[in-house]
Design a protein around this motif. Structure first.
Motif, PDB file in Angstrom:
ATOM      1  N   ASP A  42       0.687  -1.136  -0.056  1.00  0.00           N
ATOM      2  CA  ASP A  42       0.076   0.002  -0.052  1.00  0.00           C
ATOM      3  C   ASP A  42       0.911   1.074   0.080  1.00  0.00           C
ATOM      4  OD1 ASP A  42      -2.433   1.697   0.364  1.00  0.00           O
ATOM      5  OD2 ASP A  42      -2.697   1.235   2.081  1.00  0.00           O
ATOM      6  N   ASP A  43       1.678   1.351  -0.942  1.00  0.00           N
ATOM      7  CA  ASP A  43       2.670   2.659  -0.993  1.00  0.00           C
ATOM      8  C   ASP A  43       2.558   3.160  -2.498  1.00  0.00           C
ATOM      9  OD1 ASP A  43       3.562   0.882  -2.785  1.00  0.00           O
ATOM     10  OD2 ASP A  43       5.620   0.731  -2.021  1.00  0.00           O
ATOM     11  N   GLN A  44       1.309   3.197  -3.281  1.00  0.00           N
ATOM     12  CA  GLN A  44       0.993   3.875  -4.367  1.00  0.00           C
ATOM     13  C   GLN A  44      -0.172   4.711  -4.152  1.00  0.00           C
ATOM     14  OE1 GLN A  44       3.384   3.719  -7.016  1.00  0.00           O
ATOM     15  NE2 GLN A  44       4.309   2.668  -5.566  1.00  0.00           N
ATOM     16  N   MET A  45      -0.128   5.868  -4.849  1.00  0.00           N
ATOM     17  CA  MET A  45      -1.199   6.578  -4.970  1.00  0.00           C
ATOM     18  C   MET A  45      -2.278   6.276  -6.061  1.00  0.00           C
ATOM     19  SD  MET A  45      -1.260   9.123  -2.884  1.00  0.00           S
ATOM     20  CE  MET A  45      -2.657   9.972  -3.276  1.00  0.00           C
ATOM     21  N   THR A  46      -3.213   5.017  -5.753  1.00  0.00           N
ATOM     22  CA  THR A  46      -3.886   4.395  -6.533  1.00  0.00           C
ATOM     23  C   THR A  46      -5.228   5.255  -6.748  1.00  0.00           C
ATOM     24  OG1 THR A  46      -4.727   3.198  -4.776  1.00  0.00           O
ATOM     25  CG2 THR A  46      -3.223   2.307  -5.802  1.00  0.00           C
ATOM     26  N   SER A  47      -6.124   4.900  -7.855  1.00  0.00           N
ATOM     27  CA  SER A  47      -7.333   5.488  -7.876  1.00  0.00           C
ATOM     28  C   SER A  47      -8.118   4.367  -8.572  1.00  0.00           C
ATOM     29  CB  SER A  47      -7.274   6.902  -8.931  1.00  0.00           C
ATOM     30  OG  SER A  47      -6.702   7.827  -8.469  1.00  0.00           O
ATOM     31  N   PHE A  48      -9.527   4.606  -8.679  1.00  0.00           N
ATOM     32  CA  PHE A  48     -10.552   3.869  -9.268  1.00  0.00           C
ATOM     33  C   PHE A  48     -11.217   5.018 -10.133  1.00  0.00           C
ATOM     34  CE2 PHE A  48     -10.578   1.483  -5.422  1.00  0.00           C
ATOM     35  CZ  PHE A  48     -10.801   0.176  -5.726  1.00  0.00           C
ATOM     36  N   PHE A  49     -11.549   4.405 -11.295  1.00  0.00           N
ATOM     37  CA  PHE A  49     -12.395   5.114 -12.481  1.00  0.00           C
ATOM     38  C   PHE A  49     -13.610   4.500 -12.821  1.00  0.00           C
ATOM     39  CE2 PHE A  49      -8.269   6.915 -13.105  1.00  0.00           C
ATOM     40  CZ  PHE A  49      -8.494   8.383 -13.276  1.00  0.00           C
ATOM     41  N   GLU A  56     -14.004   3.845 -20.965  1.00  0.00           N
ATOM     42  CA  GLU A  56     -13.537   5.201 -21.112  1.00  0.00           C
ATOM     43  C   GLU A  56     -13.835   5.915 -19.701  1.00  0.00           C
ATOM     44  OE1 GLU A  56     -12.226   7.009 -23.596  1.00  0.00           O
ATOM     45  OE2 GLU A  56     -12.165   5.478 -24.825  1.00  0.00           O
ATOM     46  N   LYS A  57     -12.777   6.737 -19.280  1.00  0.00           N
ATOM     47  CA  LYS A  57     -12.994   7.042 -17.989  1.00  0.00           C
ATOM     48  C   LYS A  57     -14.000   8.046 -17.581  1.00  0.00           C
ATOM     49  CE  LYS A  57      -8.099   6.203 -16.971  1.00  0.00           C
ATOM     50  NZ  LYS A  57      -6.680   7.029 -16.905  1.00  0.00           N
ATOM     51  N   GLU A  58     -14.858   8.060 -16.429  1.00  0.00           N
ATOM     52  CA  GLU A  58     -16.026   9.016 -16.436  1.00  0.00           C
ATOM     53  C   GLU A  58     -15.839   9.804 -14.974  1.00  0.00           C
ATOM     54  OE1 GLU A  58     -19.546   6.765 -17.078  1.00  0.00           O
ATOM     55  OE2 GLU A  58     -19.582   7.497 -19.057  1.00  0.00           O
ATOM     56  N   ILE A  59     -15.745   8.959 -14.054  1.00  0.00           N
ATOM     57  CA  ILE A  59     -15.587   9.395 -12.598  1.00  0.00           C
ATOM     58  C   ILE A  59     -14.367   8.751 -11.900  1.00  0.00           C
ATOM     59  CG2 ILE A  59     -16.774   9.393 -10.300  1.00  0.00           C
ATOM     60  CD1 ILE A  59     -19.465   9.227 -11.740  1.00  0.00           C
ATOM     61  N   SER A  70     -11.652  21.242  -9.608  1.00  0.00           N
ATOM     62  CA  SER A  70     -12.389  22.734  -9.521  1.00  0.00           C
ATOM     63  C   SER A  70     -13.466  22.515  -8.549  1.00  0.00           C
ATOM     64  CB  SER A  70     -12.908  23.222 -10.928  1.00  0.00           C
ATOM     65  OG  SER A  70     -14.029  22.421 -11.428  1.00  0.00           O
ATOM     66  N   SER A  71     -13.937  23.665  -7.891  1.00  0.00           N
ATOM     67  CA  SER A  71     -14.569  23.593  -6.888  1.00  0.00           C
ATOM     68  C   SER A  71     -16.152  23.161  -7.127  1.00  0.00           C
ATOM     69  CB  SER A  71     -14.719  24.914  -6.173  1.00  0.00           C
ATOM     70  OG  SER A  71     -15.172  26.005  -7.157  1.00  0.00           O
ATOM     71  N   GLU A  72     -16.403  23.084  -8.645  1.00  0.00           N
ATOM     72  CA  GLU A  72     -17.659  22.732  -9.473  1.00  0.00           C
ATOM     73  C   GLU A  72     -17.460  21.294  -9.517  1.00  0.00           C
ATOM     74  OE1 GLU A  72     -18.367  24.670 -12.823  1.00  0.00           O
ATOM     75  OE2 GLU A  72     -18.193  26.742 -11.770  1.00  0.00           O
ATOM     76  N   GLU A  73     -16.632  20.500  -9.488  1.00  0.00           N
ATOM     77  CA  GLU A  73     -16.512  19.192  -9.726  1.00  0.00           C
ATOM     78  C   GLU A  73     -16.514  18.459  -8.362  1.00  0.00           C
ATOM     79  OE1 GLU A  73     -13.179  17.679 -11.795  1.00  0.00           O
ATOM     80  OE2 GLU A  73     -13.201  19.002 -13.325  1.00  0.00           O
ATOM     81  N   ASP A  74     -17.398  17.320  -8.339  1.00  0.00           N
ATOM     82  CA  ASP A  74     -17.305  16.558  -6.882  1.00  0.00           C
ATOM     83  C   ASP A  74     -16.054  15.899  -7.070  1.00  0.00           C
ATOM     84  OD1 ASP A  74     -20.070  17.131  -6.392  1.00  0.00           O
ATOM     85  OD2 ASP A  74     -20.766  15.646  -7.688  1.00  0.00           O
ATOM     86  N   THR A  75     -15.632  15.509  -5.708  1.00  0.00           N
ATOM     87  CA  THR A  75     -14.315  15.019  -5.519  1.00  0.00           C
ATOM     88  C   THR A  75     -14.838  13.882  -4.847  1.00  0.00           C
ATOM     89  OG1 THR A  75     -13.265  16.972  -5.645  1.00  0.00           O
ATOM     90  CG2 THR A  75     -12.206  15.192  -4.593  1.00  0.00           C
ATOM     91  N   PHE A  76     -14.382  12.635  -5.286  1.00  0.00           N
ATOM     92  CA  PHE A  76     -14.545  11.457  -4.597  1.00  0.00           C
ATOM     93  C   PHE A  76     -13.206  10.779  -3.944  1.00  0.00           C
ATOM     94  CE2 PHE A  76     -18.015  11.775  -7.717  1.00  0.00           C
ATOM     95  CZ  PHE A  76     -19.136  11.471  -6.913  1.00  0.00           C
ATOM     96  N   VAL A  77     -13.360  10.494  -2.800  1.00  0.00           N
ATOM     97  CA  VAL A  77     -12.142   9.841  -2.082  1.00  0.00           C
ATOM     98  C   VAL A  77     -12.767   8.689  -1.622  1.00  0.00           C
ATOM     99  CG1 VAL A  77     -10.625  10.289  -0.156  1.00  0.00           C
ATOM    100  CG2 VAL A  77     -11.253  12.280  -1.282  1.00  0.00           C
TER     101      VAL A  77
END
Length: 185
Positions: A42-49, A56-59, A70-77
């Motif tokens: 667990d030492d990488q900055m992984t992401s899900f899309f 094609e990546k969406e979220i 941007s502040s208008e975009e939802d940020t998912f953690v």
């Protein structure tokens, strides 16, 4: 509800993992289950899309909030986002970026939704093949590439040539005139 995910890699043909996890679990819980069933650190900055049907990546769901959107975009953690918030249909597709520097991914599909059941912890229900190496060592790759190249004297082509092929008269060298002079045409 229980979500059953099928995970494959385009790098290793016989690699398959299936993970069952409760729909109320977080993306971080799924991330940990993937790390556990692949043996990755667990030492990488992984992401899900979340992807469309053509991958094609969406979220994006990130490991940490980087504050880049941007502040208008939802940020998912991952820790703050439940699977059920973004996943609701069988056959939904996801990418899991496990090596962000080389942009290497697992392809994930929500293969089954099992209603009427709950799970306390994620389980790996199918484990075939070995996962690809977690990160690519670029120095090691360059050494392999350098040793595999055969750069002998013929690498750039024929080293024997006839100097007469380079006749200066054939190139109108030294005339000093304008090559577009109208009197020549």
């Amino acid at each position: 509800m229980v979500y059953k995910f099928r995970i494959i890699s385009d790098e290793v043909d016989d690699f398959i993992r299936e993970i069952k996890i409760d729909s109320d679990a977080s993306f971080y819980d799924l991330h940990e289950a993937i790390l556990k069933c692949t043996g990755y650190k667990d030492d990488q900055m992984t992401s899900f899309f979340i992807c469309d049907d053509d991958w094609e990546k969406e979220i994006e769901i990130t490991l940490e909030d980087m504050g880049a959107g941007s502040s208008e975009e939802d940020t998912f953690v991952m820790k703050d986002t439940r699977l059920s918030e973004l996943l609701e249909d069988e056959k939904q597709k996801l990418l899991y970026v496990f090596d962000p520097l080389a942009e290497r991914v697992f392809f994930i599909e929500l293969s089954e939704i099992i209603t009427g059941k709950d799970l306390q912890h994620a389980t790996c229900s199918r484990k075939e093949g070995n996962p690809p190496q977690q990160v690519i060592d670029f120095d090691e790759q360059m050494k392999k590439m350098d040793s595999s190249l055969d750069l002998d004297e013929n690498f750039y082509g024929d080293q024997e040539y006839d100097m007469d092929d380079f006749d200066p008269d054939g190139y109108d060298i030294g005339s000093g005139g304008n090559p577009y002079d109208e009197d020549k045409y």
